[in-house]
Design a protein around this motif. Structure first.
Motif, PDB file in Angstrom:
ATOM      1  N   ILE A  43      11.997  32.125   4.063  1.00 18.98           N
ATOM      2  CA  ILE A  43      13.397  32.524   3.902  1.00 18.98           C
ATOM      3  C   ILE A  43      13.423  34.012   3.584  1.00 18.98           C
ATOM      4  O   ILE A  43      12.885  34.433   2.556  1.00 18.98           O
ATOM      5  CB  ILE A  43      14.067  31.720   2.774  1.00 18.98           C
ATOM      6  N   GLU A  44      14.022  34.781   4.475  1.00 17.76           N
ATOM      7  CA  GLU A  44      14.083  36.226   4.289  1.00 17.76           C
ATOM      8  C   GLU A  44      15.424  36.609   3.679  1.00 17.76           C
ATOM      9  O   GLU A  44      16.472  36.299   4.231  1.00 17.76           O
ATOM     10  CB  GLU A  44      13.869  36.932   5.619  1.00 17.76           C
ATOM     11  N   TRP A  45      15.374  37.247   2.528  1.00 19.25           N
ATOM     12  CA  TRP A  45      16.546  37.758   1.842  1.00 19.25           C
ATOM     13  C   TRP A  45      16.612  39.256   2.088  1.00 19.25           C
ATOM     14  O   TRP A  45      15.675  39.846   2.604  1.00 19.25           O
ATOM     15  CB  TRP A  45      16.455  37.468   0.345  1.00 19.25           C
ATOM     16  N   SER A  46      17.670  39.875   1.681  1.00 18.87           N
ATOM     17  CA  SER A  46      17.793  41.317   1.886  1.00 18.87           C
ATOM     18  C   SER A  46      16.743  42.097   1.101  1.00 18.87           C
ATOM     19  O   SER A  46      16.288  43.145   1.536  1.00 18.87           O
ATOM     20  CB  SER A  46      19.195  41.805   1.511  1.00 18.87           C
ATOM     21  N   ASP A  47      16.320  41.558  -0.047  1.00 20.76           N
ATOM     22  CA  ASP A  47      15.379  42.302  -0.880  1.00 20.76           C
ATOM     23  C   ASP A  47      14.067  41.576  -1.161  1.00 20.76           C
ATOM     24  O   ASP A  47      13.212  42.086  -1.870  1.00 20.76           O
ATOM     25  CB  ASP A  47      16.039  42.661  -2.207  1.00 20.76           C
ATOM     26  N   SER A  48      13.887  40.380  -0.614  1.00 24.54           N
ATOM     27  CA  SER A  48      12.652  39.636  -0.847  1.00 24.54           C
ATOM     28  C   SER A  48      12.467  38.561   0.221  1.00 24.54           C
ATOM     29  O   SER A  48      13.333  38.347   1.053  1.00 24.54           O
ATOM     30  CB  SER A  48      12.663  38.987  -2.237  1.00 24.54           C
ATOM     31  N   THR A  49      11.337  37.903   0.162  1.00 19.71           N
ATOM     32  CA  THR A  49      11.024  36.808   1.079  1.00 19.71           C
ATOM     33  C   THR A  49      10.452  35.657   0.269  1.00 19.71           C
ATOM     34  O   THR A  49       9.621  35.873  -0.611  1.00 19.71           O
ATOM     35  CB  THR A  49      10.007  37.261   2.140  1.00 19.71           C
ATOM     36  N   ASP A  50      10.901  34.453   0.545  1.00 20.52           N
ATOM     37  CA  ASP A  50      10.395  33.248  -0.120  1.00 20.52           C
ATOM     38  C   ASP A  50       9.664  32.382   0.896  1.00 20.52           C
ATOM     39  O   ASP A  50       9.991  32.393   2.085  1.00 20.52           O
ATOM     40  CB  ASP A  50      11.536  32.419  -0.711  1.00 20.52           C
ATOM     41  N   ALA A  63       5.784  29.039  -2.851  1.00 23.15           N
ATOM     42  CA  ALA A  63       4.623  29.919  -2.851  1.00 23.15           C
ATOM     43  C   ALA A  63       4.995  31.287  -3.405  1.00 23.15           C
ATOM     44  O   ALA A  63       6.131  31.739  -3.267  1.00 23.15           O
ATOM     45  CB  ALA A  63       4.073  30.057  -1.430  1.00 23.15           C
ATOM     46  N   PHE A  64       4.034  31.928  -4.017  1.00 23.49           N
ATOM     47  CA  PHE A  64       4.197  33.279  -4.526  1.00 23.49           C
ATOM     48  C   PHE A  64       4.458  34.222  -3.355  1.00 23.49           C
ATOM     49  O   PHE A  64       3.787  34.141  -2.325  1.00 23.49           O
ATOM     50  CB  PHE A  64       2.926  33.685  -5.283  1.00 23.49           C
ATOM     51  N   SER A  65       5.411  35.116  -3.488  1.00 21.74           N
ATOM     52  CA  SER A  65       5.780  35.994  -2.369  1.00 21.74           C
ATOM     53  C   SER A  65       4.615  36.869  -1.909  1.00 21.74           C
ATOM     54  O   SER A  65       4.524  37.222  -0.733  1.00 21.74           O
ATOM     55  CB  SER A  65       6.977  36.871  -2.743  1.00 21.74           C
ATOM     56  N   GLY A  66       3.687  37.185  -2.802  1.00 29.37           N
ATOM     57  CA  GLY A  66       2.516  37.972  -2.417  1.00 29.37           C
ATOM     58  C   GLY A  66       1.551  37.215  -1.535  1.00 29.37           C
ATOM     59  O   GLY A  66       0.656  37.805  -0.933  1.00 29.37           O
ATOM     60  N   ASP A  67       1.702  35.900  -1.453  1.00 33.07           N
ATOM     61  CA  ASP A  67       0.840  35.082  -0.589  1.00 33.07           C
ATOM     62  C   ASP A  67       1.314  35.047   0.862  1.00 33.07           C
ATOM     63  O   ASP A  67       0.600  34.550   1.724  1.00 33.07           O
ATOM     64  CB  ASP A  67       0.777  33.643  -1.099  1.00 33.07           C
ATOM     65  N   ILE A  68       2.514  35.513   1.125  1.00 33.99           N
ATOM     66  CA  ILE A  68       3.076  35.390   2.467  1.00 33.99           C
ATOM     67  C   ILE A  68       2.384  36.374   3.411  1.00 33.99           C
ATOM     68  O   ILE A  68       2.447  37.579   3.224  1.00 33.99           O
ATOM     69  CB  ILE A  68       4.595  35.630   2.461  1.00 33.99           C
ATOM     70  N   PRO A  69       1.722  35.845   4.437  1.00 36.49           N
ATOM     71  CA  PRO A  69       1.022  36.701   5.402  1.00 36.49           C
ATOM     72  C   PRO A  69       1.987  37.219   6.473  1.00 36.49           C
ATOM     73  O   PRO A  69       3.152  36.798   6.518  1.00 36.49           O
ATOM     74  CB  PRO A  69       0.001  35.752   6.008  1.00 36.49           C
ATOM     75  N   ILE A  71       4.067  37.119   9.500  1.00 39.04           N
ATOM     76  CA  ILE A  71       4.650  35.873  10.016  1.00 39.04           C
ATOM     77  C   ILE A  71       4.121  35.481  11.388  1.00 39.04           C
ATOM     78  O   ILE A  71       3.798  34.312  11.614  1.00 39.04           O
ATOM     79  CB  ILE A  71       6.187  35.967  10.009  1.00 39.04           C
ATOM     80  N   ASP A  72       4.013  36.401  12.322  1.00 39.34           N
ATOM     81  CA  ASP A  72       3.560  36.038  13.669  1.00 39.34           C
ATOM     82  C   ASP A  72       2.144  35.469  13.658  1.00 39.34           C
ATOM     83  O   ASP A  72       1.855  34.471  14.325  1.00 39.34           O
ATOM     84  CB  ASP A  72       3.643  37.242  14.611  1.00 39.34           C
ATOM     85  N   ASP A  73       1.253  36.092  12.895  1.00 45.93           N
ATOM     86  CA  ASP A  73      -0.123  35.591  12.799  1.00 45.93           C
ATOM     87  C   ASP A  73      -0.161  34.217  12.136  1.00 45.93           C
ATOM     88  O   ASP A  73      -0.861  33.314  12.583  1.00 45.93           O
ATOM     89  CB  ASP A  73      -0.993  36.555  11.998  1.00 45.93           C
ATOM     90  N   PHE A  74       0.611  34.067  11.063  1.00 47.29           N
ATOM     91  CA  PHE A  74       0.653  32.814  10.326  1.00 47.29           C
ATOM     92  C   PHE A  74       1.170  31.683  11.201  1.00 47.29           C
ATOM     93  O   PHE A  74       0.618  30.587  11.226  1.00 47.29           O
ATOM     94  CB  PHE A  74       1.531  33.005   9.091  1.00 47.29           C
TER      95      PHE A  74
END
Length: 88
Positions: A43-50, A63-69, A71-74
């Protein structure tokens, strides 16, 4: 066997190996069998991603936002395991 490392930074990150998704692989690893994952939602927000991992049991893991790779590769790696990724 899928062995693919997706790293956002050296402290946190995500790893897919041996049939498992490992969250926070270098900090406090949490292993989730790929067979238990029904859907990964970003979920992409204007100031963050969940990121939420929906399990077949109905449980949802945030998941912790720092874990998000990247997107296309994931998405490509998850597709190899038959797992859908939605982004909104």
């Amino acid at each position: 066997m899928v062995l693919f490392m997706l790293v956002r930074n050296p402290v946190n990150g995500l790893l897919i190996e041996d049939g498992q998704l490992v969250l926070s692989a270098w900090r406090k690893p949490r292993r989730i069998p790929l067979r238990d994952i029904a859907l990964v939602e970003i979920i992409e927000w204007s100031d963050s991603t969940d990121m939420k991992i929906h399990l077949g049991s109905g449980d949802v893991i945030d998941a912790f936002s720092g874990d998000i790779p990247p997107i296309d590769d994931f998405k490509a790696v998850l597709a190899q395991s038959g797992i859908a990724l939605t982004v909104h």
